[in-house]
Motif scaffolding. Structure first.
Motif, mmCIF file in Angstrom:
data_model
loop_
_atom_site.group_PDB
_atom_site.id
_atom_site.type_symbol
_atom_site.label_atom_id
_atom_site.label_comp_id
_atom_site.label_asym_id
_atom_site.label_seq_id
_atom_site.Cartn_x
_atom_site.Cartn_y
_atom_site.Cartn_z
ATOM 1 N N ASN A 1 5.876 -4.802 5.848
ATOM 2 C CA ASN A 1 4.716 -4.353 5.096
ATOM 3 C C ASN A 1 3.932 -3.316 5.902
ATOM 4 O OD1 ASN A 1 2.957 -5.706 6.909
ATOM 5 N ND2 ASN A 1 3.016 -7.560 5.696
ATOM 6 N N LEU A 2 2.882 -2.765 5.295
ATOM 7 C CA LEU A 2 2.139 -1.696 5.961
ATOM 8 C C LEU A 2 1.482 -2.170 7.250
ATOM 9 C CD1 LEU A 2 0.512 0.119 2.929
ATOM 10 C CD2 LEU A 2 2.457 0.845 4.280
ATOM 11 N N ASP B 1 2.570 -4.399 9.318
ATOM 12 C CA ASP B 1 3.627 -4.436 10.326
ATOM 13 C C ASP B 1 3.945 -3.034 10.841
ATOM 14 O OD1 ASP B 1 5.510 -7.030 8.599
ATOM 15 O OD2 ASP B 1 3.901 -7.199 10.075
ATOM 16 N N CYS B 2 3.960 -2.064 9.933
ATOM 17 C CA CYS B 2 4.251 -0.685 10.341
ATOM 18 C C CYS B 2 3.223 -0.192 11.352
ATOM 19 C CB CYS B 2 4.269 0.237 9.127
ATOM 20 S SG CYS B 2 5.635 -0.073 7.988
ATOM 21 N N GLU C 1 -4.855 -0.425 11.491
ATOM 22 C CA GLU C 1 -4.593 -0.193 10.069
ATOM 23 C C GLU C 1 -5.489 0.927 9.575
ATOM 24 O OE1 GLU C 1 -3.473 -4.702 8.750
ATOM 25 O OE2 GLU C 1 -4.200 -3.324 7.229
ATOM 26 N N LYS D 1 8.345 4.547 6.487
ATOM 27 C CA LYS D 1 7.555 3.906 5.424
ATOM 28 C C LYS D 1 6.152 4.495 5.366
ATOM 29 C CE LYS D 1 6.575 -0.390 3.232
ATOM 30 N NZ LYS D 1 7.066 -1.728 3.052
ATOM 31 N N ASP E 1 3.745 -0.584 -2.667
ATOM 32 C CA ASP E 1 3.238 -0.529 -1.294
ATOM 33 C C ASP E 1 1.964 0.305 -1.152
ATOM 34 O OD1 ASP E 1 5.349 -2.091 -0.340
ATOM 35 O OD2 ASP E 1 6.636 -0.337 -0.145
ATOM 36 N N ARG F 1 -1.630 0.690 -1.045
ATOM 37 C CA ARG F 1 -2.844 -0.140 -0.944
ATOM 38 C C ARG F 1 -3.988 0.412 -1.777
ATOM 39 N NH1 ARG F 1 -4.472 -0.787 5.086
ATOM 40 N NH2 ARG F 1 -4.326 1.441 4.848
ATOM 41 N N TRP G 1 -3.536 -0.547 -5.326
ATOM 42 C CA TRP G 1 -3.834 -1.968 -5.541
ATOM 43 C C TRP G 1 -5.340 -2.197 -5.619
ATOM 44 C CZ3 TRP G 1 -0.926 -6.289 -6.536
ATOM 45 C CH2 TRP G 1 0.464 -6.106 -6.532
#
Length: 187
Positions: free
Chosen positions: A2-3, A5-6, A14, A56, A162, A164, A167
């Motif tokens: 996921n983002l 983790d990236c 983040e 990603k 993916d 954000r 979302w």
């Protein structure tokens, strides 16, 4: 991956910018590259994770930045498409911008769905599809068609899962629907 983790793999907070992602990737890739660490399996594995995280994030981050008005965005480097498809994509992007600007949602939906069927693996096209679905959902909210609006919001999230920013905006739209029309019936 996921983002979050990236960002962790790239040792970034983040929400770091695209420039920060690129800089961190170059710095860490030099450190863990297999040519610099011959025979070191852990460095090799770390390098692969770095590449995956970088790919990603570079696909997702441009969606958080405003699209340029004069030119269409460049295709994602990982998508092997022909010169014709690149030109088609650029022309379609310019046309999509016009359709959305003038709220020609039927035409925008037809255009973006056709492009998505032609280039199903293209991340930018999926982003455009998601944005178009969300714009149409907002018009449906204004037109008092809550169930259809919910359906298109779900389609938007499915098209670009993916993203954000998408979302967050969709959550606001769902709250608006709940406030105006009540909760959606369970299926």
């Amino acid at each position: 991956m996921n983002l979050a983790d990236c960002y962790r793999v790239l040792e970034l907070p983040e929400g770091a910018s695209l420039a920060q992602v690129k800089s961190a990737y170059r710095r860490l890739a030099r450190r863990y590259h297999p040519d610099v660490n011959p025979g070191d399996r852990s460095a090799h594995d770390k390098f692969i994770l770095l590449q995956q995280a970088y790919e990603k994030l570079t696909r997702v981050l441009p969606t958080f930045q405003p699209a340029p008005k004069a030119t269409a965005p460049e295709p994602a480097p990982a998508s092997p498409i022909t010169a014709f498809e690149i030109e088609l994509k650029h022309a379609s992007y310019r046309q999509l911008q016009e359709f959305l600007k003038y709220r020609c949602y039927g035409r925008a939906l037809t255009l973006v769905e056709g492009l998505a069927s032609r280039l199903p693996q293209d991340a930018e096209v999926r982003q455009w599809q998601a944005v178009t679905y969300q714009c149409w959902a907002r018009q449906l909210i204004r037109d008092r068609q809550p169930q259809t609006a919910r359906d298109y919001l779900h389609r938007a999230l499915k098209a670009d899962p993916d993203n954000r920013s998408l979302w967050q905006e969709a959550e606001k739209d769902f709250r608006t629907l709940d406030r105006l029309y009540g909760k959606a019936p369970s299926t």
